[in-house]
Design a protein around this motif. Structure first.
Motif, PDB file in Angstrom:
ATOM      1  N   ALA A 113      52.130  46.802  28.472  1.00 10.12           N
ATOM      2  CA  ALA A 113      51.373  46.907  29.725  1.00 10.12           C
ATOM      3  C   ALA A 113      51.173  45.505  30.290  1.00 10.12           C
ATOM      4  CB  ALA A 113      50.028  47.570  29.474  1.00 10.12           C
ATOM      5  N   ASP A 114      51.375  45.367  31.591  1.00  8.77           N
ATOM      6  CA  ASP A 114      51.186  44.071  32.238  1.00  8.77           C
ATOM      7  C   ASP A 114      49.714  43.795  32.520  1.00  8.77           C
ATOM      8  OD1 ASP A 114      54.005  43.163  32.675  1.00  8.77           O
ATOM      9  OD2 ASP A 114      54.083  45.115  33.672  1.00  8.77           O
ATOM     10  N   LEU A 115      48.950  44.859  32.729  1.00 12.90           N
ATOM     11  CA  LEU A 115      47.545  44.706  33.080  1.00 12.90           C
ATOM     12  C   LEU A 115      46.786  45.955  32.664  1.00 12.90           C
ATOM     13  CD1 LEU A 115      45.411  43.028  34.689  1.00 12.90           C
ATOM     14  CD2 LEU A 115      46.161  44.269  36.727  1.00 12.90           C
ATOM     15  N   ALA A 116      45.620  45.765  32.068  1.00 13.11           N
ATOM     16  CA  ALA A 116      44.726  46.870  31.738  1.00 13.11           C
ATOM     17  C   ALA A 116      43.384  46.575  32.382  1.00 13.11           C
ATOM     18  CB  ALA A 116      44.579  47.025  30.237  1.00 13.11           C
ATOM     19  N   VAL A 117      42.903  47.536  33.175  1.00 10.48           N
ATOM     20  CA  VAL A 117      41.676  47.335  33.933  1.00 10.48           C
ATOM     21  C   VAL A 117      40.702  48.468  33.651  1.00 10.48           C
ATOM     22  CG1 VAL A 117      40.700  47.079  36.246  1.00 10.48           C
ATOM     23  CG2 VAL A 117      42.986  46.201  35.772  1.00 10.48           C
ATOM     24  N   ASP A 118      39.472  48.115  33.383  1.00  9.21           N
ATOM     25  CA  ASP A 118      38.410  49.090  33.179  1.00  9.21           C
ATOM     26  C   ASP A 118      37.800  49.409  34.547  1.00  9.21           C
ATOM     27  OD1 ASP A 118      36.009  50.442  32.631  1.00  9.21           O
ATOM     28  OD2 ASP A 118      35.687  49.306  30.786  1.00  9.21           O
ATOM     29  N   PRO A 119      37.764  50.669  34.939  1.00  9.39           N
ATOM     30  CA  PRO A 119      37.184  51.037  36.239  1.00  9.39           C
ATOM     31  C   PRO A 119      35.727  50.606  36.409  1.00  9.39           C
ATOM     32  CG  PRO A 119      38.394  52.877  35.324  1.00  9.39           C
ATOM     33  CD  PRO A 119      38.329  51.825  34.263  1.00  9.39           C
ATOM     34  N   ALA A 120      35.019  50.401  35.298  1.00 13.77           N
ATOM     35  CA  ALA A 120      33.634  49.943  35.392  1.00 13.77           C
ATOM     36  C   ALA A 120      33.561  48.484  35.844  1.00 13.77           C
ATOM     37  CB  ALA A 120      32.930  50.108  34.053  1.00 13.77           C
ATOM     38  N   LEU A 121      34.650  47.750  35.688  1.00 17.78           N
ATOM     39  CA  LEU A 121      34.661  46.330  36.042  1.00 17.78           C
ATOM     40  C   LEU A 121      35.218  46.054  37.434  1.00 17.78           C
ATOM     41  CD1 LEU A 121      35.863  44.852  32.646  1.00 17.78           C
ATOM     42  CD2 LEU A 121      33.522  45.065  33.496  1.00 17.78           C
ATOM     43  N   LEU A 122      36.225  46.820  37.844  1.00 18.67           N
ATOM     44  CA  LEU A 122      36.837  46.611  39.160  1.00 18.67           C
ATOM     45  C   LEU A 122      37.016  47.942  39.875  1.00 18.67           C
ATOM     46  CD1 LEU A 122      39.653  43.975  38.520  1.00 18.67           C
ATOM     47  CD2 LEU A 122      37.524  43.636  39.762  1.00 18.67           C
ATOM     48  N   GLU A 123      36.593  47.986  41.118  1.00 19.69           N
ATOM     49  CA  GLU A 123      36.739  49.195  41.915  1.00 19.69           C
ATOM     50  C   GLU A 123      38.193  49.398  42.308  1.00 19.69           C
ATOM     51  OE1 GLU A 123      33.984  50.007  44.866  1.00 19.69           O
ATOM     52  OE2 GLU A 123      32.279  49.441  43.625  1.00 19.69           O
ATOM     53  N   PRO A 124      38.590  50.633  42.587  1.00 20.82           N
ATOM     54  CA  PRO A 124      39.983  50.916  42.919  1.00 20.82           C
ATOM     55  C   PRO A 124      40.495  50.132  44.128  1.00 20.82           C
ATOM     56  CG  PRO A 124      38.683  52.936  42.920  1.00 20.82           C
ATOM     57  CD  PRO A 124      37.777  51.835  42.543  1.00 20.82           C
ATOM     58  N   ALA A 125      39.676  49.933  45.134  1.00 26.31           N
ATOM     59  CA  ALA A 125      40.121  49.183  46.317  1.00 26.31           C
ATOM     60  C   ALA A 125      40.481  47.748  45.942  1.00 26.31           C
ATOM     61  CB  ALA A 125      39.041  49.200  47.396  1.00 26.31           C
ATOM     62  N   THR A 126      39.708  47.147  45.085  1.00 21.91           N
ATOM     63  CA  THR A 126      39.976  45.772  44.652  1.00 21.91           C
ATOM     64  C   THR A 126      41.260  45.709  43.846  1.00 21.91           C
ATOM     65  OG1 THR A 126      37.606  45.314  44.593  1.00 21.91           O
ATOM     66  CG2 THR A 126      39.035  43.801  43.389  1.00 21.91           C
ATOM     67  N   VAL A 127      41.450  46.661  42.954  1.00 23.23           N
ATOM     68  CA  VAL A 127      42.671  46.719  42.142  1.00 23.23           C
ATOM     69  C   VAL A 127      43.887  46.882  43.047  1.00 23.23           C
ATOM     70  CG1 VAL A 127      43.930  48.047  40.399  1.00 23.23           C
ATOM     71  CG2 VAL A 127      41.495  47.589  40.101  1.00 23.23           C
ATOM     72  N   ALA A 128      43.821  47.791  44.003  1.00 26.82           N
ATOM     73  CA  ALA A 128      44.939  48.025  44.912  1.00 26.82           C
ATOM     74  C   ALA A 128      45.263  46.773  45.722  1.00 26.82           C
ATOM     75  CB  ALA A 128      44.620  49.195  45.834  1.00 26.82           C
ATOM     76  N   GLU A 129      44.254  46.115  46.225  1.00 32.76           N
ATOM     77  CA  GLU A 129      44.470  44.883  47.000  1.00 32.76           C
ATOM     78  C   GLU A 129      45.143  43.809  46.154  1.00 32.76           C
ATOM     79  OE1 GLU A 129      40.628  43.838  48.530  1.00 32.76           O
ATOM     80  OE2 GLU A 129      40.581  45.584  49.854  1.00 32.76           O
ATOM     81  N   GLU A 130      44.697  43.643  44.923  1.00 27.10           N
ATOM     82  CA  GLU A 130      45.292  42.652  44.029  1.00 27.10           C
ATOM     83  C   GLU A 130      46.738  42.988  43.710  1.00 27.10           C
ATOM     84  OE1 GLU A 130      44.108  39.676  42.913  1.00 27.10           O
ATOM     85  OE2 GLU A 130      42.469  40.052  44.299  1.00 27.10           O
ATOM     86  N   LEU A 131      47.015  44.256  43.462  1.00 28.80           N
ATOM     87  CA  LEU A 131      48.383  44.666  43.142  1.00 28.80           C
ATOM     88  C   LEU A 131      49.309  44.497  44.342  1.00 28.80           C
ATOM     89  CD1 LEU A 131      47.647  47.822  40.987  1.00 28.80           C
ATOM     90  CD2 LEU A 131      48.462  45.590  40.189  1.00 28.80           C
ATOM     91  N   ALA A 132      48.805  44.725  45.515  1.00 29.76           N
ATOM     92  CA  ALA A 132      49.618  44.569  46.729  1.00 29.76           C
ATOM     93  C   ALA A 132      49.886  43.098  47.020  1.00 29.76           C
ATOM     94  CB  ALA A 132      48.932  45.219  47.922  1.00 29.76           C
ATOM     95  N   GLY A 133      48.988  42.230  46.612  1.00 29.80           N
ATOM     96  CA  GLY A 133      49.132  40.815  46.888  1.00 29.80           C
ATOM     97  C   GLY A 133      50.048  40.089  45.937  1.00 29.80           C
ATOM     98  N   GLN A 134      50.442  40.733  44.851  1.00 30.56           N
ATOM     99  CA  GLN A 134      51.289  40.054  43.850  1.00 30.56           C
ATOM    100  C   GLN A 134      52.744  40.380  44.056  1.00 30.56           C
ATOM    101  OE1 GLN A 134      49.778  40.694  39.932  1.00 30.56           O
ATOM    102  NE2 GLN A 134      47.748  40.029  40.487  1.00 30.56           N
TER     103      GLN A 134
END
Length: 107
Positions: free
Chosen positions: A86-107
């Protein structure tokens, strides 16, 4: 940008990924080889998994598309046998879905 999504979407991550420009195909059923192939994993940029019970889909996705980025979005621990794939593992309690999506789109 093409994403494959497997698992439950209780946090509406699919909607957030689409909002930032991803075309998202959801795996119908289990993230096994036929399901991933049907969803288009071979041409995908991103594989998002929210159900670690389907973690065996990670090595299958990497076998079909070695360049796909794998993101696990779950509060459950990823099994050790796939954690290195896995390249990245994110706990939903730490980052909201909108933030995760924005970060993934920016890379």
């Amino acid at each position: 940008m093409h994403a494959i999504f497997a698992g439950h979407d209780e946090h509406e991550l699919v909607r957030e990924l689409e909002a930032v420009g991803f075309t998202v195909h959801v795996v119908d059923g289990v993230a096994n080889r036929p399901g991933l192939e049907e969803a288009g994993i071979v041409d995908a940029d991103l594989f998002v998994l929210t159900d670690v019970g389907q973690a065996t889909g990670i090595p299958v996705a990497k076998d079909l598309n070695p360049d796909v980025r794998v993101v696990v979005y779950s509060d459950d621990s990823l099994p050790e046998f796939v954690s290195g794939q896995a390249d990245l593992a994110v706990d939903p309690a730490l980052l909201e879905p909108a933030t995760v999506a924005e970060e993934l789109a920016g890379q």
